[in-house]
Design a protein around this motif. Structure first.
Motif, PDB file in Angstrom:
ATOM      1  N   LEU A   1      40.114  52.067  60.909  1.00 15.80           N
ATOM      2  CA  LEU A   1      38.873  52.809  61.156  1.00 15.80           C
ATOM      3  C   LEU A   1      38.339  53.428  59.864  1.00 15.80           C
ATOM      4  CD1 LEU A   1      36.928  53.817  63.408  1.00 15.80           C
ATOM      5  CD2 LEU A   1      38.378  55.850  63.569  1.00 15.80           C
ATOM      6  N   VAL A   2      39.214  54.076  59.114  1.00 18.16           N
ATOM      7  CA  VAL A   2      38.811  54.692  57.839  1.00 18.16           C
ATOM      8  C   VAL A   2      38.327  53.632  56.857  1.00 18.16           C
ATOM      9  CG1 VAL A   2      39.707  55.868  55.788  1.00 18.16           C
ATOM     10  CG2 VAL A   2      40.235  56.755  58.065  1.00 18.16           C
ATOM     11  N   ALA A   3      39.058  52.518  56.771  1.00 23.18           N
ATOM     12  CA  ALA A   3      38.685  51.458  55.826  1.00 23.18           C
ATOM     13  C   ALA A   3      37.347  50.829  56.189  1.00 23.18           C
ATOM     14  CB  ALA A   3      39.776  50.391  55.793  1.00 23.18           C
ATOM     15  N   LEU A   4      37.119  50.596  57.483  1.00 25.30           N
ATOM     16  CA  LEU A   4      35.834  50.032  57.912  1.00 25.30           C
ATOM     17  C   LEU A   4      34.691  50.992  57.617  1.00 25.30           C
ATOM     18  CD1 LEU A   4      36.795  48.399  61.333  1.00 25.30           C
ATOM     19  CD2 LEU A   4      36.133  47.213  59.235  1.00 25.30           C
TER      20      LEU A   4
ATOM     21  N   VAL B   1      34.957  41.797  50.431  1.00 23.51           N
ATOM     22  CA  VAL B   1      35.332  43.169  50.103  1.00 23.51           C
ATOM     23  C   VAL B   1      35.746  43.954  51.346  1.00 23.51           C
ATOM     24  CG1 VAL B   1      34.582  45.317  49.012  1.00 23.51           C
ATOM     25  CG2 VAL B   1      33.812  43.125  48.097  1.00 23.51           C
ATOM     26  N   LEU B   2      35.042  43.748  52.456  1.00 22.53           N
ATOM     27  CA  LEU B   2      35.388  44.470  53.683  1.00 22.53           C
ATOM     28  C   LEU B   2      36.813  44.144  54.148  1.00 22.53           C
ATOM     29  CD1 LEU B   2      33.147  45.210  56.707  1.00 22.53           C
ATOM     30  CD2 LEU B   2      35.402  44.255  57.064  1.00 22.53           C
ATOM     31  N   PRO B   3      37.184  42.855  54.303  1.00 20.55           N
ATOM     32  CA  PRO B   3      38.573  42.579  54.695  1.00 20.55           C
ATOM     33  C   PRO B   3      39.589  43.016  53.643  1.00 20.55           C
ATOM     34  CG  PRO B   3      37.384  40.542  54.234  1.00 20.55           C
ATOM     35  CD  PRO B   3      36.371  41.633  54.287  1.00 20.55           C
ATOM     36  N   LEU B   4      39.181  43.027  52.374  1.00 24.72           N
ATOM     37  CA  LEU B   4      40.080  43.520  51.329  1.00 24.72           C
ATOM     38  C   LEU B   4      40.386  44.991  51.562  1.00 24.72           C
ATOM     39  CD1 LEU B   4      41.376  42.910  48.421  1.00 24.72           C
ATOM     40  CD2 LEU B   4      39.373  44.115  47.553  1.00 24.72           C
ATOM     41  N   HIS B   5      39.351  45.796  51.788  1.00 30.10           N
ATOM     42  CA  HIS B   5      39.553  47.224  52.019  1.00 30.10           C
ATOM     43  C   HIS B   5      40.435  47.463  53.240  1.00 30.10           C
ATOM     44  CE1 HIS B   5      37.319  49.256  48.964  1.00 30.10           C
ATOM     45  NE2 HIS B   5      36.176  48.646  49.241  1.00 30.10           N
TER      46      HIS B   5
ATOM     47  N   LEU C   1      47.606  47.633  42.875  1.00 33.64           N
ATOM     48  CA  LEU C   1      47.719  46.507  41.950  1.00 33.64           C
ATOM     49  C   LEU C   1      46.968  45.278  42.457  1.00 33.64           C
ATOM     50  CD1 LEU C   1      51.480  46.819  40.905  1.00 33.64           C
ATOM     51  CD2 LEU C   1      49.459  47.514  39.607  1.00 33.64           C
ATOM     52  N   ILE C   2      47.065  45.013  43.746  1.00 33.22           N
ATOM     53  CA  ILE C   2      46.352  43.867  44.319  1.00 33.22           C
ATOM     54  C   ILE C   2      44.846  44.085  44.237  1.00 33.22           C
ATOM     55  CG2 ILE C   2      45.906  42.585  46.451  1.00 33.22           C
ATOM     56  CD1 ILE C   2      48.852  43.107  47.194  1.00 33.22           C
ATOM     57  N   HIS C   3      44.402  45.306  44.527  1.00 33.37           N
ATOM     58  CA  HIS C   3      42.975  45.625  44.435  1.00 33.37           C
ATOM     59  C   HIS C   3      42.479  45.419  43.021  1.00 33.37           C
ATOM     60  CE1 HIS C   3      39.625  48.548  45.962  1.00 33.37           C
ATOM     61  NE2 HIS C   3      39.135  47.617  45.160  1.00 33.37           N
ATOM     62  N   GLY C   4      43.247  45.894  42.042  1.00 33.31           N
ATOM     63  CA  GLY C   4      42.854  45.710  40.649  1.00 33.31           C
ATOM     64  C   GLY C   4      42.818  44.250  40.243  1.00 33.31           C
ATOM     65  N   ALA C   5      43.806  43.485  40.715  1.00 36.56           N
ATOM     66  CA  ALA C   5      43.842  42.053  40.400  1.00 36.56           C
ATOM     67  C   ALA C   5      42.637  41.338  40.995  1.00 36.56           C
ATOM     68  CB  ALA C   5      45.136  41.438  40.919  1.00 36.56           C
ATOM     69  N   TYR C   6      42.265  41.722  42.213  1.00 37.72           N
ATOM     70  CA  TYR C   6      41.072  41.137  42.842  1.00 37.72           C
ATOM     71  C   TYR C   6      39.830  41.437  42.005  1.00 37.72           C
ATOM     72  CZ  TYR C   6      37.091  40.710  45.984  1.00 37.72           C
ATOM     73  OH  TYR C   6      35.865  40.389  46.518  1.00 37.72           O
ATOM     74  N   ASN C   7      39.704  42.672  41.554  1.00 32.79           N
ATOM     75  CA  ASN C   7      38.547  43.045  40.733  1.00 32.79           C
ATOM     76  C   ASN C   7      38.450  42.181  39.481  1.00 32.79           C
ATOM     77  OD1 ASN C   7      37.898  45.084  42.526  1.00 32.79           O
ATOM     78  ND2 ASN C   7      38.912  46.688  41.350  1.00 32.79           N
ATOM     79  N   LEU C   8      39.582  41.964  38.831  1.00 32.37           N
ATOM     80  CA  LEU C   8      39.590  41.154  37.610  1.00 32.37           C
ATOM     81  C   LEU C   8      39.231  39.703  37.908  1.00 32.37           C
ATOM     82  CD1 LEU C   8      42.739  42.488  35.687  1.00 32.37           C
ATOM     83  CD2 LEU C   8      40.326  42.978  35.244  1.00 32.37           C
ATOM     84  N   CYS C   9      39.762  39.174  39.009  1.00 32.52           N
ATOM     85  CA  CYS C   9      39.471  37.785  39.374  1.00 32.52           C
ATOM     86  C   CYS C   9      37.979  37.586  39.634  1.00 32.52           C
ATOM     87  CB  CYS C   9      40.266  37.381  40.612  1.00 32.52           C
ATOM     88  SG  CYS C   9      42.031  37.115  40.336  1.00 32.52           S
ATOM     89  N   MET C  10      37.379  38.503  40.373  1.00 28.16           N
ATOM     90  CA  MET C  10      35.966  38.357  40.706  1.00 28.16           C
ATOM     91  C   MET C  10      35.078  38.571  39.484  1.00 28.16           C
ATOM     92  SD  MET C  10      36.382  37.451  43.744  1.00 28.16           S
ATOM     93  CE  MET C  10      34.693  37.310  44.332  1.00 28.16           C
TER      94      MET C  10
ATOM     95  N   PHE D   1      39.119  35.051  46.526  1.00 26.34           N
ATOM     96  CA  PHE D   1      38.856  34.762  47.938  1.00 26.34           C
ATOM     97  C   PHE D   1      40.142  34.352  48.660  1.00 26.34           C
ATOM     98  CE2 PHE D   1      34.412  34.083  46.484  1.00 26.34           C
ATOM     99  CZ  PHE D   1      33.790  34.932  47.379  1.00 26.34           C
ATOM    100  N   LEU D   2      40.965  33.550  47.989  1.00 31.28           N
ATOM    101  CA  LEU D   2      42.237  33.123  48.577  1.00 31.28           C
ATOM    102  C   LEU D   2      43.147  34.327  48.807  1.00 31.28           C
ATOM    103  CD1 LEU D   2      44.026  30.750  49.463  1.00 31.28           C
ATOM    104  CD2 LEU D   2      44.836  30.577  47.096  1.00 31.28           C
ATOM    105  N   LEU D   3      43.142  35.248  47.864  1.00 30.35           N
ATOM    106  CA  LEU D   3      43.946  36.456  47.988  1.00 30.35           C
ATOM    107  C   LEU D   3      43.521  37.276  49.204  1.00 30.35           C
ATOM    108  CD1 LEU D   3      46.077  38.378  46.744  1.00 30.35           C
ATOM    109  CD2 LEU D   3      44.235  39.373  45.376  1.00 30.35           C
ATOM    110  N   VAL D   4      42.216  37.392  49.408  1.00 32.20           N
ATOM    111  CA  VAL D   4      41.704  38.146  50.557  1.00 32.20           C
ATOM    112  C   VAL D   4      42.130  37.482  51.865  1.00 32.20           C
ATOM    113  CG1 VAL D   4      39.607  38.830  51.793  1.00 32.20           C
ATOM    114  CG2 VAL D   4      39.766  39.161  49.325  1.00 32.20           C
TER     115      VAL D   4
END
Length: 217
Positions: free
Chosen positions: A111-114, A139-143, A169-178, A189-192
């Motif tokens: 709920l908080v993440a959504l 980004v939504l499913p990532l959060h 760490l995963i969030h940061g890695a996603y940011n770098l990938c995108m 996208f695969l990570l998400v």
């Protein structure tokens, strides 16, 4: 894209989850709305933190991990802790935290993440309408996924702190990938997708979940 469309796209997942919790009697509608406002508070807190830290992390890879990922995951986890404080306070110090009902806390985490993602998408959707599709699909499913994992640190005690660290760490890695663009963005996208399936598995098998009601405390 009009404002009405941005509002609908941004807040529909949050509204759907709120209705689901209310209809299943997992959470009353007023409490769900109140907890959703904690997501707004988390989004504002993270935004202020990022603005304050911006001068210290320019042109640095740490920007993706510290200024963005850490501030957002910490703000969301704090909001989940506030939303779940009554559940966490009920637990006896001598009882293993793993045996307590975990699903209600994770339901609040979703709920908080959504809510966090909805207000973030609203902001970006108004300023950059073309980004809304990417943010809704990735980004939504990532959060949501990362907040579920980070919240295990609340339900499983201090030894579960690595769950929160992994989320950062995963969030940061996603940011770098995108930010790097194709082909690394495909890895993002695969990570998400992997995270979404893993978070679903955690939610489904959590003690106290609808599929494991007998495991709840």
């Amino acid at each position: 894209m009009g404002l009405v469309a941005v509002l609908i796209i941004s807040f529909f997942p949050l509204a759907a989850w709120t209705v689901h919790l209310a209809r299943s009697r997992a959470l009353s509608a007023p409490r769900a709305i109140a907890f959703a406002l904690l997501g707004l508070g988390a989004a504002l807190s993270a935004s202020l933190s990022q603005a304050f830290l911006a001068p210290f992390f320019r042109a640095s890879a740490l920007d993706a991990f510290v200024r963005i990922a850490l501030s957002e995951e910490a703000a969301k986890l704090a909001a989940v802790a506030l939303a779940s404080r009554s559940l966490l306070a009920r637990r006896l110090p001598s009882a293993p935290r793993e045996t307590a009902s975990e699903w209600p806390v994770l339901a609040r985490a979703v709920l908080v993440a959504l809510s966090f993602a909805a207000f973030e998408n609203l902001f970006y959707g108004i300023r950059f309408p073309g980004s809304l599709t990417l943010r809704t699909l990735a980004v939504l499913p990532l959060h949501v996924s990362l907040t579920v994992f980070a919240s295990l640190a609340l339900t499983r005690g201090p030894r579960a702190f690595p769950y929160f660290l992994a989320a950062v760490l995963i969030h940061g890695a996603y940011n770098l990938c995108m930010a790097a663009g194709f082909p690394l963005s495909f890895a993002g996208f695969l990570l998400v997708a992997i995270l979404s399936f893993a978070a679903y598995a955690v939610m489904t098998n959590a003690p106290g979940s609808p599929s494991h009601p007998e495991d709840g405390a």
